[in-house]
Design a protein around this motif. Structure first.
Motif, PDB file in Angstrom:
ATOM      1  N   ASN A  79     -26.201  45.304   8.950  1.00 57.26           N
ATOM      2  CA  ASN A  79     -27.218  46.355   8.866  1.00 57.26           C
ATOM      3  C   ASN A  79     -27.956  46.409   7.534  1.00 57.26           C
ATOM      4  N   GLY A  80     -27.517  45.631   6.536  1.00 54.62           N
ATOM      5  CA  GLY A  80     -28.055  45.759   5.192  1.00 54.62           C
ATOM      6  C   GLY A  80     -29.477  45.260   5.033  1.00 54.62           C
ATOM      7  N   ASP A  81     -30.158  45.788   4.006  1.00 59.33           N
ATOM      8  CA  ASP A  81     -31.493  45.294   3.654  1.00 59.33           C
ATOM      9  C   ASP A  81     -31.405  43.880   3.089  1.00 59.33           C
ATOM     10  N   TYR A  82     -30.332  43.632   2.344  1.00 57.87           N
ATOM     11  CA  TYR A  82     -30.056  42.299   1.805  1.00 57.87           C
ATOM     12  C   TYR A  82     -28.738  41.792   2.381  1.00 57.87           C
ATOM     13  N   LEU A  83     -28.700  40.511   2.702  1.00 57.45           N
ATOM     14  CA  LEU A  83     -27.482  39.879   3.167  1.00 57.45           C
ATOM     15  C   LEU A  83     -26.910  39.050   2.024  1.00 57.45           C
ATOM     16  N   ILE A  84     -25.639  39.262   1.723  1.00 61.28           N
ATOM     17  CA  ILE A  84     -24.956  38.481   0.690  1.00 61.28           C
ATOM     18  C   ILE A  84     -23.921  37.603   1.384  1.00 61.28           C
ATOM     19  N   ILE A  85     -24.098  36.298   1.247  1.00 54.38           N
ATOM     20  CA  ILE A  85     -23.207  35.323   1.878  1.00 54.38           C
ATOM     21  C   ILE A  85     -22.165  34.884   0.864  1.00 54.38           C
TER      22      ILE A  85
END
Length: 345
Positions: A79-85
């Protein structure tokens, strides 16, 4: 602004435990964690359940399809505005998310990433592997925290991207390995801004022994040829160095072997130089690695192991590069025809 941390996992519950523990200590609170179990036989659901009252963590199980497709699956569920992989074998320092948010608040960008480092708790082998992947005397680059880069290409162990950009580009491809670099290339080629965040670094365990490390870098060598096929012109001189190193070491050993054979049939002292001289460059390089690693790690033991790790890193990559070059460039096979075995597991 909030973040979705996406972690693909395959048979690594202990590592997930350490990663989630580090997430409980983050100063920045606005994030969720999406764990994607990629067909594991040793699942980490119980570990995730243990943190359910401490973290906004969600757990998903799916059939094995590789890390790239598992990241895409996690992105769809997030759901985040930014995706952190993140890779499952990383541990975050307490200020990681705060450092990411500070950078984005000051100067927003479409994608980003950071370096990695060795934690004091790592085993000597893990520290030696970390050294080999960050040292100036191997092929260390961004992993060593390099700040001045004309173009920055984040890796999947520590990568962030705006959700809209991720969706626009279709996420990770179905490459067997090198899918993170392929994605980074596509981000830059599409004209999106990608930056290095120097303070958003992670502790990265990588592999636990040199055999597994060899397989990892071997696959990276294969990936380099496949990436050049997909993105012509991206191969640089530095990408050729492990192959040159590998061929050079083999040539030196063969020359020495010829000298040893000739010593059996002729004057020993006449051919001694041919037997001994080829080992001099190998010895000098090993001494350099030993001295540098010993000084940086303050450990003679790690210095010795680093010699093996450096040779594994360079020659593993070199052998993979040569195999891929032969199959793709000489035999003309396509990417998936050339490598039919599944390396995800």
């Amino acid at each position: 602004m909030n973040y979705s941390i996406i972690v693909p996992v395959y048979n690594r519950p202990d590592e997930v435990d350490e990663l989630l523990a580090s997430l409980t200590r983050q100063a920045y609170p606005d994030f969720e964690v999406v764990i994607v179990e990629d067909g594991s036989t040793v699942p980490c659901k119980e570990v995730c359940d243990k943190y359910a009252d401490k973290l906004p963590v969600r757990y998903f199980m799916k059939p094995n399809s590789g890390p790239g497709q598992s990241r895409n699956y996690g992105a769809e569920k997030s759901n985040g505005d930014y995706l952190i992989i993140l890779d499952s074998d990383v541990v975050l320092p307490d200020g990681y998310l705060a450092a990411v948010d500070k950078e984005l608040q000051a100067n927003p960008c479409d994608a980003f990433g950071g370096a990695d480092a060795s934690h004091p708790s790592f085993t000597p082998v893990q520290k030696a592997i970390s050294y080999s992947m960050t040292s100036f005397f191997t092929t260390g680059g961004i992993r060593g925290g390099k700040k001045k880069l004309d173009k920055f290409y984040p890796r999947s162990y520590n990568m962030g991207i705006r959700r809209e950009v991720y969706q626009q580009l279709g996420g990770f491809s179905k490459m067997r390995f090198g899918e993170d670099i392929d994605f980074s290339y596509r981000i830059v080629e599409a004209g999106y801004e990608c930056r290095l965040f120097p303070d958003a670094w992670v502790w990265h365990k990588r592999r636990t022994d040199l055999k597994k490390f060899f397989r990892q870098v071997y696959n990276s060598g294969i990936a380099r040829i496949n990436l050049e096929k997909r993105h012509p012109g991206t191969m640089k001189l530095v990408h050729l160095l492990p192959m040159v190193f590998t061929v050079g070491v083999i040539a030196l050993i063969l020359i020495s072997a010829v000298g040893r054979v000739l010593m059996e049939y002729d004057d020993v002292y006449k051919w001694l130089w041919l037997f001994a001289l080829p080992w001099l460059p190998i010895l000098l390089y090993s001494t350099l690695i030993f001295a540098d690693s010993t000084a940086k790690n303050r450990s003679v033991k790690i210095g010795f192991i680093s010699i093996g790790a450096a040779f594994v890193q360079l020659m593993g990559y070199g052998f993979g590069f040569i195999e891929a070059w032969w199959k793709r460039c000489v035999l003309g096979k396509d990417e998936f025809q050339a490598f039919e075995k599944t390396f995800y597991k």
